[in-house]
Structures are given as C-alpha cells and as structure tokens.
Design an enzyme around this catalytic site. Structure first.
Site, PDB file in Angstrom:
ATOM      1  N   ASP A 325       0.852  -1.200   0.000  1.00 30.26           N
ATOM      2  CA  ASP A 325       0.000   0.000   0.000  1.00 30.26           C
ATOM      3  C   ASP A 325       0.889   1.252   0.000  1.00 30.26           C
ATOM      4  OD1 ASP A 325      -2.286   1.607   0.189  1.00 30.26           O
ATOM      5  OD2 ASP A 325      -2.459   1.394   2.364  1.00 30.26           O
ATOM      6  N   GLU A 328       2.885   5.071  -3.914  1.00 33.29           N
ATOM      7  CA  GLU A 328       2.989   6.068  -5.016  1.00 33.29           C
ATOM      8  C   GLU A 328       4.313   6.831  -4.943  1.00 33.29           C
ATOM      9  OE1 GLU A 328       0.433   5.787  -2.877  1.00 33.29           O
ATOM     10  OE2 GLU A 328      -0.941   4.720  -4.200  1.00 33.29           O
ATOM     11  N   ASP A 407      -9.050   3.718  -2.953  1.00 35.33           N
ATOM     12  CA  ASP A 407     -10.088   4.158  -2.016  1.00 35.33           C
ATOM     13  C   ASP A 407     -11.344   4.670  -2.713  1.00 35.33           C
ATOM     14  OD1 ASP A 407      -8.175   3.448  -0.221  1.00 35.33           O
ATOM     15  OD2 ASP A 407      -7.591   5.487   0.318  1.00 35.33           O
TER      16      ASP A 407
HETATM   17  O1  MIG Z   1      -3.924   6.226   4.642  1.00 36.14           O
HETATM   18  O2  MIG Z   1      -3.755   0.989   5.674  1.00 36.14           O
HETATM   19  O3  MIG Z   1      -5.954   2.289   0.233  1.00 36.14           O
HETATM   20  O4  MIG Z   1      -6.990   0.100   1.642  1.00 36.14           O
HETATM   21  O5  MIG Z   1      -7.015   0.267   4.459  1.00 36.14           O
HETATM   22  C1  MIG Z   1      -4.683   5.089   4.375  1.00 36.14           C
HETATM   23  C2  MIG Z   1      -4.903   1.760   5.779  1.00 36.14           C
HETATM   24  C3  MIG Z   1      -3.796   3.890   4.208  1.00 36.14           C
HETATM   25  C4  MIG Z   1      -4.969   3.131   2.238  1.00 36.14           C
HETATM   26  C5  MIG Z   1      -5.468   1.929   1.506  1.00 36.14           C
HETATM   27  C6  MIG Z   1      -6.536   1.238   2.322  1.00 36.14           C
HETATM   28  C7  MIG Z   1      -5.986   0.856   3.685  1.00 36.14           C
HETATM   29  C8  MIG Z   1      -5.470   2.101   4.398  1.00 36.14           C
HETATM   30  N1  MIG Z   1      -4.449   2.764   3.572  1.00 36.14           N
END
Ligand code: MIG
Length: 590
Positions: A325, A328, A407
């Site tokens: 996650d 980017e 999201d």
């Molecule tokens: O700032 O890890 O897209 O699926 O649950 C949010 C927490 C960070 C973004 C991801 C989301 C995940 C969440 N993350």
C-alpha cells in the site's frame, strides 16, 4: 507480427541526467524510438506520426481518424473511452477519486487506438509526468508531451486489441502466474485485530460462505514499523498463518514503504545509505502512519537487495501473499493536499551508485515498479506461487503484482466507475484487478453492498474492504435477505471458478485481459465501443450488472451470437437489446 518502430533511431546519450537503461524495455525484437531534438515524421499505414520540440518539452503527434476509439492509461475515475479527454500519468495519491485530470495511483503510459481495420498501441516509457491529449484540443490528433528527453517510445500496429496486448506484454513482460486462492472471495477491514477477533470473523465467514484469504491492515505492526509484528495483538503469527491455511484461508499482511525514523529500529538502521535524500546530503523524510519516515530508494540495487532480504525474513511467518500500500509513494507533507498530505517532494534526490543525482520528478514512477519487483523476487524464492496486491504501479508491474483500485466510495457513481477502471487496467496490460467491495469510504447501505458484490462477481480480484470509520459490512452481520443475496453472488463466482482460472492462465501466457469490454470480442460491431456498464470474462461470458440506483431493471446489449442466460439457460439471439430484472444478469455465448 507486424512490428513498427521509429526507424531513424538516434540514441541520445544522457540528456537529462537519467542513466540510460534504468528501466529499458528495448531488446533485439523491440527497438525504441528515442525522441531527439529534431523533428521527425513517419507514416504508419496512412497515419502520420510527428515528433517535435516545443520549448524544453518533446511533443509527439499522432493522427486520429473519425472512427478511432482510444482506451488504456490504466486507472482514471472517468468513463472508459478516452477520446476527447486529457490525462497526466504519474504515480500519485488519490483522495476519494476527485482528481479528474489525472490517472490515479498508478502510471500506465500505454494506450490503444482501435478501429475496425487495425489497432495501434503506443507506449511511452516515461518515469516522470507524461501528458496525453486525446483529441481534446485538436480533434484529429493525439498529443503526447514529455519533458524528459531520453525516454523510450514504442508504437505498434496490429490487427486488433488482442494482438496489441500480446505485443505490449512481450515488450514489458507477461503477467505473473496468479495462485488460485487469489481468485476466491477475500475479506479485509482496516483492521481486524487482535488474533481472536480475526479468527472469529474468519470462522463466521466459513460458516456462512466461502473465503480464501483474510488481510492484515496496518494495526498488526508495532507502532506501524514495517516488518514488525505486535505480538500482544498477534501472538504466534506463524501458528495463526498455519492454522488459517489448514482452513483454506491465506493471511495477507500489508507492507507500506515508509520506514519509521527511529535509531532503535533495526529496519531503519539497515537502510541507512540507501534512502532517498533531500539534496543536502541528508535523508528525505516525510510523514505517514508511523510519524516521520524515510523511503528506501528502490531504484538502487543495494536498497532492493536489503528489501529482498527483509521480505525473505518476514516470509518465515508463512505468508504466501503481500499487500503493498501507499507506494505512489503517499505522504502527508504535501501542502497542496492540506493536512491530508499527498505526494513526495519532486525535488527529493536519488543518488545512483555512480554518484549521478536524479530528482524524483524524473524517476518517480519507478518507485512502485522496483518495490513490486524486489518484493516479488524475494517471494518467489520461498513461495511456489507468490501473490502481491499493490495500490500503485508502473507499466510492466503485471510481471509482479495484481492491483486494486484504491479508495473508492460507498456510492453508486463510484461503483459504476469500477467497471471502466478494471477494463482499462486490463487493456493496459494489468489483467488482475478489482475493487473494495462495498466501497472503502463511508457507510455502505445493505442494498449497495449487495450491488457491489453482484457488479464485481467475475472481476479478477474480489475482496470486501472498508475504512476503519465506516460501518461493519461483514456479510454474516446483515439481515438475512441481504446476506442471502451476497451468498448467492459468491456462489455464482465459485460456479464460474474454472473459467476464472482458465482466463488467468491465458493472461499469464499471452497477456490477454481476464475481463474485457465488449468491443474486444466484437470489434466489428460499432455499438460495442461505447458500452462501459457490461463486461466479458474471457470471450463468452457476459456480466451486465444492475448498477443503476433505484432501478431494478436495465437494458443490456447482446452482440451477434447465441446467448444463454445463467441460470435458466434461456436462449436469446444477438444482436439485440433486452431488458433484465435479474439481480446478476449473466449470459453465456455458445
Ligand atoms: O492512509 O492501511 O488504500 O486500503 O485500508 C490510508 C490503511 C492507508 C490506504 C489503503 C486502504 C488501507 C489504508 N491505507
């Protein structure tokens, strides 16, 4: 295969400080056009392609014909067909899909121009920003603008989109082989913890329906320090992973790229010397979940080696899947996004082994690419068929990871967008994708949750996920009419599991998308090009989901052929429009 490329290749030496070959897709079969400063013109079956310099930018113009349809560029929160729109590709954070100018999360600078005679596929290997104008300013031109001089540019003309994708995935790599469990129904929440609650969620699902994986979101770590486990919340992780596997459920932990700045934390110390820097010979830091973090510089081999060994060690808990996650990468300091943050400073510095200094703006897209690569390399040494789910990606990441659309909201609009996003990802070489069922942000009402499950029923990736602050949407907590509807959707998915597996094999072998827009299979039918609320799994199964709020019926287009409803097996002769009130309209062509 009909391969066209820019014939007058002029290899410019390093022109913008980027070492050549950092990520080159050129080989003996795929020569690239290296755009030079002089103008060039060449012809592609009657279509003029021109490159020219404009200030410090390079511009590429491609003639558009009246019957051209454009698709690709990965994910953007917009309709499927790209004509008359402008986009910028760069890996970037998206907050609730509100950025209509950009593609979001991933950067896929690849698109196809399709008409009945042929398909042209264009790929710009640009690690930084790349602007695309698909006939918005000049109706008969595609205009591509880049500010980086020595990027690779590939163009190919084939018979149809399938030939294009075969070519493109020969160029950038065939998709990894997805394990079968990753095609099953998966569950997630930010976050299931401690161990006892996670176990009871999983057991409840097993008692009701099918579940093949459960995800561990960020609360399993010690203070959000990556590669650690809070053993008060998860005592004996290895035991838990094994026990879950014996029930047919894989455990997939999230890993973020930001490393907490903390002198007493071994992972932080380990990466010293291999972080992205700030231009003053110190580490570039930003703010994410753990507080102040530094980012391993994945474009350096030495950083990747360290990452690989950490992933390797982490796999000793028994994980077969990893969820990447925030890659980017996503940060909080960027003032354009206010206190919610955004993206890394474009002037952050990458220092190469030979001392070359490169500003992040020029190599930004390589961050998720090399993170996925290093994670995959580490996994495949220990796991027969590794699975990576990533949020960000760059062209070529199909070799390493599946992707989800980030999201999304609990809304009908966002639900409809998922179809366009998943289809365009497939047309950009990423065959394994899907969305958070129910929508990540906000509260999902029961009807919408059912509709999400029904809409995505044959998407390659099928996972229920929700933000911390949202309502609970575990299916066993729902009133029985809704619970039964979702169970039915899951059953339908498993009914077609052999076909999902077959399509996944085809994707791995040839690079064909698992799910496709109608025109992919019916290119001669002009009606199909505008349809972005129906999709095909493989070449003969069609899903036409009920995505229209407060409507219990919808119009469905069936192209030429003999179609049979599923279930029911009622024969309908295509080319025709019909109306259906089924909860999950599915038609099989024989
Ligand atoms: O700032 O890890 O897209 O699926 O649950 C949010 C927490 C960070 C973004 C991801 C989301 C995940 C969440 N993350």
């Amino acid at each position: 295969m009909d391969l066209h490329y820019y014939k007058n290749e002029t290899d410019l030496e390093i022109t913008s400080g980027i070492p050549k070959g950092l990520l080159s897709f050129r080989d003996s079969n795929h020569r690239a056009a290296i755009l030079s400063e002089e103008s060039k013109i060449f012809e592609l079956n009657g279509r003029k392609v021109t490159s020219q310099r404009e200030g410090s930018n390079l511009k590429l113009l491609i003639d558009l014909k009246d019957d051209d349809h454009i698709f690709g560029l990965g994910e953007a929160p917009l309709r499927m067909r790209r004509n008359r729109a402008k986009f910028t590709t760069i890996t970037s954070t998206s907050w609730d899909y509100n950025d209509l100018k950009n593609t979001i999360y991933s950067a896929m600078p690849v698109f196809i121009i399709v008409n009945r005679a042929s398909t042209v596929c264009v790929m710009v290997n640009s690690f930084g920003k790349c602007d695309f104008d698909f006939g918005a300013e000049e109706y008969d031109k595609v205009r591509i603008t880049v500010s980086i001089k020595n990027m690779e540019f590939f163009i190919h003309e084939g018979k149809n989109p399938e030939e294009s994708l075969e070519w493109y995935t020969t160029l950038t790599g065939k998709p990894f082989e997805i394990p079968e469990w990753a095609l099953g129904h998966q569950i997630s929440r930010w976050s299931y913890f401690p161990r006892s609650s996670l176990e009871s969620v999983v057991q409840n699902y097993i008692d009701e329906s099918q579940v093949s994986a459960v995800y561990l979101d960020i609360d399993y770590m010690e203070g959000y320090r990556i590669f650690t486990i809070d053993d008060k919340r998860f005592p004996d992780m290895k035991g838990m992973v094994n026990e879950m596997r014996s029930k047919g459920v894989e455990v997939v932990p999230i890993i973020d790229p930001g490393v907490k700045v903390d002198q007493n934390y071994s992972v932080f110390k380990e990466f010293l010397g291999d972080y992205i820097e700030d231009g003053e010979s110190s580490i570039y830091t930003d703010y994410v979940w753990p507080g102040e973090v530094a980012f391993p510089d994945f474009i350096r081999k030495s950083a990747r080696k360290k990452w690989e060994s950490m992933v390797g060690k982490f796999l000793e808990y028994g994980f077969h899947g990893i969820w990447l996650d925030m890659n980017e990468p996503s940060t909080r300091k960027d003032s354009r996004y206010g206190s919610r943050g955004g993206n890394m400073d474009p002037e952050a510095l990458h220092i190469m082994d030979d001392g070359t200094r490169i500003e992040d703006a020029y190599v930004h897209n390589l961050f998720p690419y090399f993170e996925c690569q290093a994670t995959y390399e580490a996994m495949r040494r220990k796991v027969e068929k590794p699975f990576i789910l990533t949020r960000s990606a760059y062209a070529g990441c199909q070799k390493y990871a599946a992707i989800w659309t980030g999201d999304n909201k609990a809304s009908y609009d966002d639900m409809k967008l998922q179809i366009s996003m998943v289809l365009n990802l497939g047309l950009s070489g990423m065959p394994y994708s899907g969305c958070d069922l129910g929508g990540f942000w906000g509260d999902t009402d029961n009807e919408l949750l059912c509709r999400y499950y029904e809409m995505a029923v044959l998407f390659p990736f099928y996972r229920n996920h929700k933000i911390k602050a949202g309502n609970d949407q575990e299916i066993y907590k729902l009133p029985s009419i809704y619970r039964d509807r979702i169970k039915k959707a899951i059953e339908t998915r498993y009914h077609f599991m052999d076909r999902l597996i077959e399509s996944a094999r085809e994707a791995h072998k040839h690079g064909h998308p698992m799910v496709r827009p109608l025109f992919y299979n019916f290119p001669d039918d002009p009606e199909t090009y505008m349809i972005d609320d129906q999709y095909m799994l493989g070449s003969d199964i069609m899903v036409a989901p009920q995505i229209y709020e407060s409507a219990s019926a919808r119009n469905i287009y069936l192209p030429d052929g003999d179609w049979f409803s599923y279930p029911g097996n009622v024969r309908i002769e295509g080319k025709t429009w019909i109306t259906s009130q089924e909860k999950i309209p599915i038609f099989v062509k024989r």
